[in-house]
Scaffold this motif. Structure first.
Motif, PDB file in Angstrom:
ATOM      1  N   GLU A  40       0.832  -1.205   0.000  1.00 25.46           N
ATOM      2  CA  GLU A  40       0.000   0.000   0.000  1.00 25.46           C
ATOM      3  C   GLU A  40       0.864   1.252   0.000  1.00 25.46           C
ATOM      4  OE1 GLU A  40      -3.768   1.920   2.454  1.00 25.46           O
ATOM      5  OE2 GLU A  40      -2.406   0.530   3.457  1.00 25.46           O
ATOM      6  N   SER A  41       1.951   1.247   0.758  1.00 22.65           N
ATOM      7  CA  SER A  41       2.781   2.440   0.850  1.00 22.65           C
ATOM      8  C   SER A  41       3.507   2.727  -0.464  1.00 22.65           C
ATOM      9  CB  SER A  41       3.806   2.289   1.977  1.00 22.65           C
ATOM     10  OG  SER A  41       4.690   1.223   1.712  1.00 22.65           O
ATOM     11  N   LEU A  42       3.834   1.674  -1.234  1.00 26.13           N
ATOM     12  CA  LEU A  42       4.558   1.864  -2.489  1.00 26.13           C
ATOM     13  C   LEU A  42       3.691   1.587  -3.718  1.00 26.13           C
ATOM     14  CD1 LEU A  42       7.939   0.145  -1.542  1.00 26.13           C
ATOM     15  CD2 LEU A  42       7.448   2.590  -1.634  1.00 26.13           C
ATOM     16  N   ALA A 115       9.244   9.856  -8.279  1.00 22.12           N
ATOM     17  CA  ALA A 115       7.792  10.062  -8.284  1.00 22.12           C
ATOM     18  C   ALA A 115       7.063   8.836  -7.751  1.00 22.12           C
ATOM     19  CB  ALA A 115       7.308  10.380  -9.701  1.00 22.12           C
ATOM     20  N   LEU A 116       7.741   7.693  -7.733  1.00 23.60           N
ATOM     21  CA  LEU A 116       7.136   6.474  -7.199  1.00 23.60           C
ATOM     22  C   LEU A 116       6.805   6.614  -5.725  1.00 23.60           C
ATOM     23  CD1 LEU A 116       9.471   3.865  -8.911  1.00 23.60           C
ATOM     24  CD2 LEU A 116       7.076   4.271  -9.443  1.00 23.60           C
ATOM     25  N   PHE A 117       7.492   7.530  -5.042  1.00 21.71           N
ATOM     26  CA  PHE A 117       7.246   7.731  -3.620  1.00 21.71           C
ATOM     27  C   PHE A 117       6.218   8.830  -3.360  1.00 21.71           C
ATOM     28  CE2 PHE A 117      11.727   6.315  -3.982  1.00 21.71           C
ATOM     29  CZ  PHE A 117      11.556   5.053  -3.447  1.00 21.71           C
ATOM     30  N   LYS A 118       5.575   9.317  -4.411  1.00 27.08           N
ATOM     31  CA  LYS A 118       4.582  10.372  -4.267  1.00 27.08           C
ATOM     32  C   LYS A 118       3.161   9.832  -4.412  1.00 27.08           C
ATOM     33  CE  LYS A 118       7.691  13.903  -6.108  1.00 27.08           C
ATOM     34  NZ  LYS A 118       7.922  14.926  -7.146  1.00 27.08           N
ATOM     35  N   THR A 169       9.285   4.927   3.438  1.00 23.17           N
ATOM     36  CA  THR A 169       9.842   4.515   2.146  1.00 23.17           C
ATOM     37  C   THR A 169      11.059   3.643   2.407  1.00 23.17           C
ATOM     38  OG1 THR A 169      11.550   6.208   1.779  1.00 23.17           O
ATOM     39  CG2 THR A 169       9.251   6.854   1.366  1.00 23.17           C
ATOM     40  N   PRO A 170      11.603   2.992   1.371  1.00 22.47           N
ATOM     41  CA  PRO A 170      12.814   2.189   1.567  1.00 22.47           C
ATOM     42  C   PRO A 170      14.038   3.010   1.962  1.00 22.47           C
ATOM     43  CG  PRO A 170      11.656   1.525  -0.435  1.00 22.47           C
ATOM     44  CD  PRO A 170      11.004   2.782   0.032  1.00 22.47           C
ATOM     45  N   VAL A 224       9.613  16.174  10.536  1.00 19.82           N
ATOM     46  CA  VAL A 224       9.144  17.352   9.795  1.00 19.82           C
ATOM     47  C   VAL A 224       8.342  16.935   8.568  1.00 19.82           C
ATOM     48  CG1 VAL A 224       9.886  19.361   8.474  1.00 19.82           C
ATOM     49  CG2 VAL A 224      11.019  18.790  10.628  1.00 19.82           C
ATOM     50  N   ALA A 225       8.762  15.867   7.908  1.00 14.12           N
ATOM     51  CA  ALA A 225       8.080  15.412   6.695  1.00 14.12           C
ATOM     52  C   ALA A 225       6.704  14.840   7.016  1.00 14.12           C
ATOM     53  CB  ALA A 225       8.926  14.354   5.992  1.00 14.12           C
ATOM     54  N   LYS A 226       5.730  15.187   6.180  1.00 13.51           N
ATOM     55  CA  LYS A 226       4.366  14.709   6.380  1.00 13.51           C
ATOM     56  C   LYS A 226       4.151  13.315   5.804  1.00 13.51           C
ATOM     57  CE  LYS A 226       2.558  18.241   4.341  1.00 13.51           C
ATOM     58  NZ  LYS A 226       1.574  19.202   3.767  1.00 13.51           N
ATOM     59  N   ASP A 227       4.934  12.961   4.782  1.00 14.80           N
ATOM     60  CA  ASP A 227       4.764  11.660   4.147  1.00 14.80           C
ATOM     61  C   ASP A 227       6.064  11.253   3.462  1.00 14.80           C
ATOM     62  OD1 ASP A 227       4.896  13.265   1.868  1.00 14.80           O
ATOM     63  OD2 ASP A 227       2.716  13.347   1.667  1.00 14.80           O
ATOM     64  N   GLY A 228       6.015  10.104   2.775  1.00 17.05           N
ATOM     65  CA  GLY A 228       7.198   9.597   2.109  1.00 17.05           C
ATOM     66  C   GLY A 228       7.711  10.500   1.012  1.00 17.05           C
ATOM     67  N   ALA A 229       6.796  11.158   0.301  1.00 14.98           N
ATOM     68  CA  ALA A 229       7.204  12.055  -0.784  1.00 14.98           C
ATOM     69  C   ALA A 229       8.064  13.198  -0.259  1.00 14.98           C
ATOM     70  CB  ALA A 229       5.970  12.610  -1.495  1.00 14.98           C
TER      71      ALA A 229
END
Length: 261
Positions: A40-42, A115-118, A169-170, A224-229
């Motif tokens: 799901e995450s990727l 972009a795969l992490f977005k 993310t990885p 600080v980051a909200k998500d993997g992107a």
């Protein structure tokens, strides 16, 4: 007292037996949840060849993890030889499933675009580990992944250790990096030897002469980051800043060598 001790020993022995059978019963469920969470995450197809849930000892391990994503966003191929997640012993993992230590070995990753992490934010919480250890990992970023003009970039990691990490993310472990020994292969046959310890990056290679270059590095806060992107963008920016500082250092050393003549 003797009777109480016998009762306690019997309860403990019974609990051990229960945990033994629960490990078998819940192992496949844990494997399925792990593949679903990573997938799901990727937004990728995830498979695990073998796995083992040991509730008595407190360990969740699996081998030959494979992750594949192929879409308009790009391609991601990730293979992991083995993963070991240390959990609380004697059934504590039934309450807390975060890893006290996550050990990953035999990683091979190739990605064509960040972009795969977005992709959309996953509903399930990412895996959390108090400590991450990575051995024998090769990360390949194809020309379109970061900067098309730079060409193919390969990082061969001999050993890495990170602090408390939320694995969105990885590459999330890079934000909490403590120790690193690795090689960086750049286009035109350029090879750099990298070391990181206590906030200082050491870079050695023919580009910098006999003496390695040392640079203090301030990693961004993972919280600080909200998500993997956003994590990936932070890491890309750190990489660009380091590259600019290395180029500046190389130019400075060249100028100083000319002035000494």
């Amino acid at each position: 007292m003797k009777r109480a001790a016998k009762i306690a020993a019997g309860v403990f022995a019974g609990w051990i037996v229960v945990l033994f059978f629960l490990g078998f019963a819940l192992g496949s469920r844990q494997e399925r949840k792990t593949t679903e969470r990573i997938g799901e995450s990727l937004q990728a197809l995830v498979t695990i060849e073998t796995s083992d849930l040991a509730l008595i000892r407190g360990r969740w391990s699996f081998e030959k993890l494979a992750v594949r994503h192929d879409s308009l966003l790009g391609k991601l191929a990730l293979d992991v030889g083995g993963v070991r997640c240390e959990l609380g012993p004697l059934g504590w993992a039934l309450v807390d499933r975060n890893c006290s230590e996550l050990v990953v070995t035999g990683v091979r990753m190739e990605v064509s675009s960040t972009a795969l992490f977005k992709v959309k934010r996953p509903k399930k919480k990412p895996i959390r580990a108090d400590r991450v250890v990575i051995d024998d990992a090769v990360l390949v970023f194809l020309p379109s992944a970061i900067t098309p003009s730079m060409g193919r970039i390969e990082i061969a990691i001999e050993h890495a250790e990170s602090g408390e990490t939320l694995l969105r993310t990885p590459l999330s472990w890079l934000l909490t990096l403590d120790v690193l020994r690795a090689k960086l292969a750049l286009p035109a046959g350029v090879m750099l030897h990298l070391g990181y310890h206590r906030g200082v990056l050491t870079v050695a290679g023919s580009l910098f002469g006999s003496a390695p270059v040392e640079l203090p590095v301030q990693l961004p806060l993972a919280s600080v980051a909200k998500d993997g992107a956003e994590e990936i963008q932070q890491l890309i920016q750190v990489g660009k800043d380091i590259a600019e500082r290395l180029v500046a250092k190389r130019a400075q050393d060249w100028l100083e060598s000319k002035l000494k003549r």
